[in-house]
Motif scaffolding. Sequence first.
Motif, PDB file in Angstrom:
ATOM      1  N   LEU A  20     -27.942  -2.920 -46.208  1.00 12.47           N
ATOM      2  CA  LEU A  20     -27.431  -1.972 -45.222  1.00 12.47           C
ATOM      3  C   LEU A  20     -27.554  -0.575 -45.812  1.00 12.47           C
ATOM      4  O   LEU A  20     -26.838  -0.235 -46.754  1.00 12.47           O
ATOM      5  CB  LEU A  20     -25.966  -2.272 -44.862  1.00 12.47           C
ATOM      6  CG  LEU A  20     -25.409  -1.433 -43.713  1.00 12.47           C
ATOM      7  CD1 LEU A  20     -26.102  -1.807 -42.394  1.00 12.47           C
ATOM      8  CD2 LEU A  20     -23.901  -1.628 -43.583  1.00 12.47           C
ATOM      9  N   THR A  45     -32.889  -5.699 -34.359  1.00 11.20           N
ATOM     10  CA  THR A  45     -31.662  -5.260 -35.017  1.00 11.20           C
ATOM     11  C   THR A  45     -30.718  -4.718 -33.962  1.00 11.20           C
ATOM     12  O   THR A  45     -31.139  -4.160 -32.951  1.00 11.20           O
ATOM     13  CB  THR A  45     -31.947  -4.171 -36.058  1.00 11.20           C
ATOM     14  OG1 THR A  45     -32.632  -3.080 -35.437  1.00 11.20           O
ATOM     15  CG2 THR A  45     -32.814  -4.709 -37.197  1.00 11.20           C
ATOM     16  N   THR A  46     -29.428  -4.902 -34.188  1.00  8.26           N
ATOM     17  CA  THR A  46     -28.408  -4.363 -33.295  1.00  8.26           C
ATOM     18  C   THR A  46     -27.323  -3.703 -34.133  1.00  8.26           C
ATOM     19  O   THR A  46     -27.080  -4.106 -35.278  1.00  8.26           O
ATOM     20  CB  THR A  46     -27.777  -5.449 -32.414  1.00  8.26           C
ATOM     21  OG1 THR A  46     -27.260  -6.485 -33.258  1.00  8.26           O
ATOM     22  CG2 THR A  46     -28.790  -6.048 -31.453  1.00  8.26           C
ATOM     23  N   TYR A  47     -26.687  -2.684 -33.550  1.00  9.64           N
ATOM     24  CA  TYR A  47     -25.699  -1.900 -34.270  1.00  9.64           C
ATOM     25  C   TYR A  47     -24.489  -1.622 -33.397  1.00  9.64           C
ATOM     26  O   TYR A  47     -24.594  -1.484 -32.180  1.00  9.64           O
ATOM     27  CB  TYR A  47     -26.311  -0.567 -34.713  1.00  9.64           C
ATOM     28  CG  TYR A  47     -27.498  -0.712 -35.631  1.00  9.64           C
ATOM     29  CD1 TYR A  47     -28.790  -0.769 -35.129  1.00  9.64           C
ATOM     30  CD2 TYR A  47     -27.317  -0.807 -37.015  1.00  9.64           C
ATOM     31  CE1 TYR A  47     -29.878  -0.922 -35.977  1.00  9.64           C
ATOM     32  CE2 TYR A  47     -28.400  -0.961 -37.859  1.00  9.64           C
ATOM     33  CZ  TYR A  47     -29.671  -1.023 -37.340  1.00  9.64           C
ATOM     34  OH  TYR A  47     -30.748  -1.175 -38.187  1.00  9.64           O
ATOM     35  N   ALA A  92     -23.596  -4.469 -37.951  1.00 10.19           N
ATOM     36  CA  ALA A  92     -25.030  -4.546 -37.677  1.00 10.19           C
ATOM     37  C   ALA A  92     -25.517  -5.977 -37.845  1.00 10.19           C
ATOM     38  O   ALA A  92     -24.961  -6.733 -38.645  1.00 10.19           O
ATOM     39  CB  ALA A  92     -25.804  -3.625 -38.618  1.00 10.19           C
ATOM     40  N   SER A 117     -25.739 -10.606 -40.623  1.00  9.00           N
ATOM     41  CA  SER A 117     -24.940  -9.485 -40.130  1.00  9.00           C
ATOM     42  C   SER A 117     -24.096  -8.871 -41.232  1.00  9.00           C
ATOM     43  O   SER A 117     -23.757  -9.528 -42.212  1.00  9.00           O
ATOM     44  CB  SER A 117     -24.004  -9.955 -39.010  1.00  9.00           C
ATOM     45  OG  SER A 117     -24.729 -10.386 -37.881  1.00  9.00           O
ATOM     46  N   THR A 161     -28.947   1.418 -41.189  1.00  6.43           N
ATOM     47  CA  THR A 161     -30.130   0.600 -40.965  1.00  6.43           C
ATOM     48  C   THR A 161     -29.979  -0.717 -41.726  1.00  6.43           C
ATOM     49  O   THR A 161     -29.756  -0.716 -42.945  1.00  6.43           O
ATOM     50  CB  THR A 161     -31.400   1.307 -41.448  1.00  6.43           C
ATOM     51  OG1 THR A 161     -31.541   2.558 -40.758  1.00  6.43           O
ATOM     52  CG2 THR A 161     -32.636   0.454 -41.159  1.00  6.43           C
ATOM     53  N   ILE A 162     -30.085  -1.823 -41.001  1.00  8.48           N
ATOM     54  CA  ILE A 162     -30.029  -3.149 -41.618  1.00  8.48           C
ATOM     55  C   ILE A 162     -31.451  -3.643 -41.835  1.00  8.48           C
ATOM     56  O   ILE A 162     -32.336  -3.421 -40.999  1.00  8.48           O
ATOM     57  CB  ILE A 162     -29.207  -4.138 -40.753  1.00  8.48           C
ATOM     58  CG1 ILE A 162     -29.002  -5.458 -41.481  1.00  8.48           C
ATOM     59  CG2 ILE A 162     -29.854  -4.343 -39.389  1.00  8.48           C
ATOM     60  CD1 ILE A 162     -28.022  -6.404 -40.759  1.00  8.48           C
ATOM     61  N   LYS A 167     -24.678   3.523 -35.012  1.00  5.08           N
ATOM     62  CA  LYS A 167     -26.054   3.586 -34.531  1.00  5.08           C
ATOM     63  C   LYS A 167     -26.659   4.947 -34.839  1.00  5.08           C
ATOM     64  O   LYS A 167     -26.029   5.984 -34.610  1.00  5.08           O
ATOM     65  CB  LYS A 167     -26.099   3.305 -33.032  1.00  5.08           C
ATOM     66  CG  LYS A 167     -27.459   2.928 -32.508  1.00  5.08           C
ATOM     67  CD  LYS A 167     -27.360   2.392 -31.087  1.00  5.08           C
ATOM     68  CE  LYS A 167     -28.699   1.851 -30.612  1.00  5.08           C
ATOM     69  NZ  LYS A 167     -28.610   1.289 -29.240  1.00  5.08           N
TER      70      LYS A 167
END
Length: 118
Positions: free
Chosen positions: A81, A58-60, A49, A35, A69-70, A65
Motif C-alpha cells: 500500500l 483495484t478499489t479504494y 483498498a 485488501s 495505491t494498492i 482515493k
Amino acid sequence: QVQFVESGGGLVQPGGSLRLSCEASGFTFRTYAMSWYRQAPGKERELVASITWVASTTTYAGSVKGRFTISRDNAKNTVYLQMNSLKPEDTAVYYCNAGNMRPSFSSWGQGTQVTVSS
C-alpha cells in the motif's frame, strides 16, 4: 496456518508518504483478492483498498482515493500500500487480509502503526 505480517509503518508529517508491505502465508496467495484495512483508536476496522487476484481491478475507500495505491507481487506473496499526501486522519493501525469486500480469514496479523502528525 494463515499468517499476515505487516510492516512499513511509522511517524510521518502531514503530506508525507509511506509504503506498507504485507507478506502472507498459509494459503494460495495468487488465487485470492487482497485488501488493506485500518483501525483508528475508538473506531471500527474499515476497508481501505482491495486488489483482485490478477491485479486487474483495484478499489479504494473514498477517503483515500487518489492518494493511496494498492499493488501485489504474487511471486513474493506480498501486497503493498503506497500512501501519499498523508493526513492526520490516516493515523491508524493498518492490517491486510485476503478477500475483496470482507476478510476471507478470521486470523489477523499484528498490524503496522501509521501516525501522521507534525
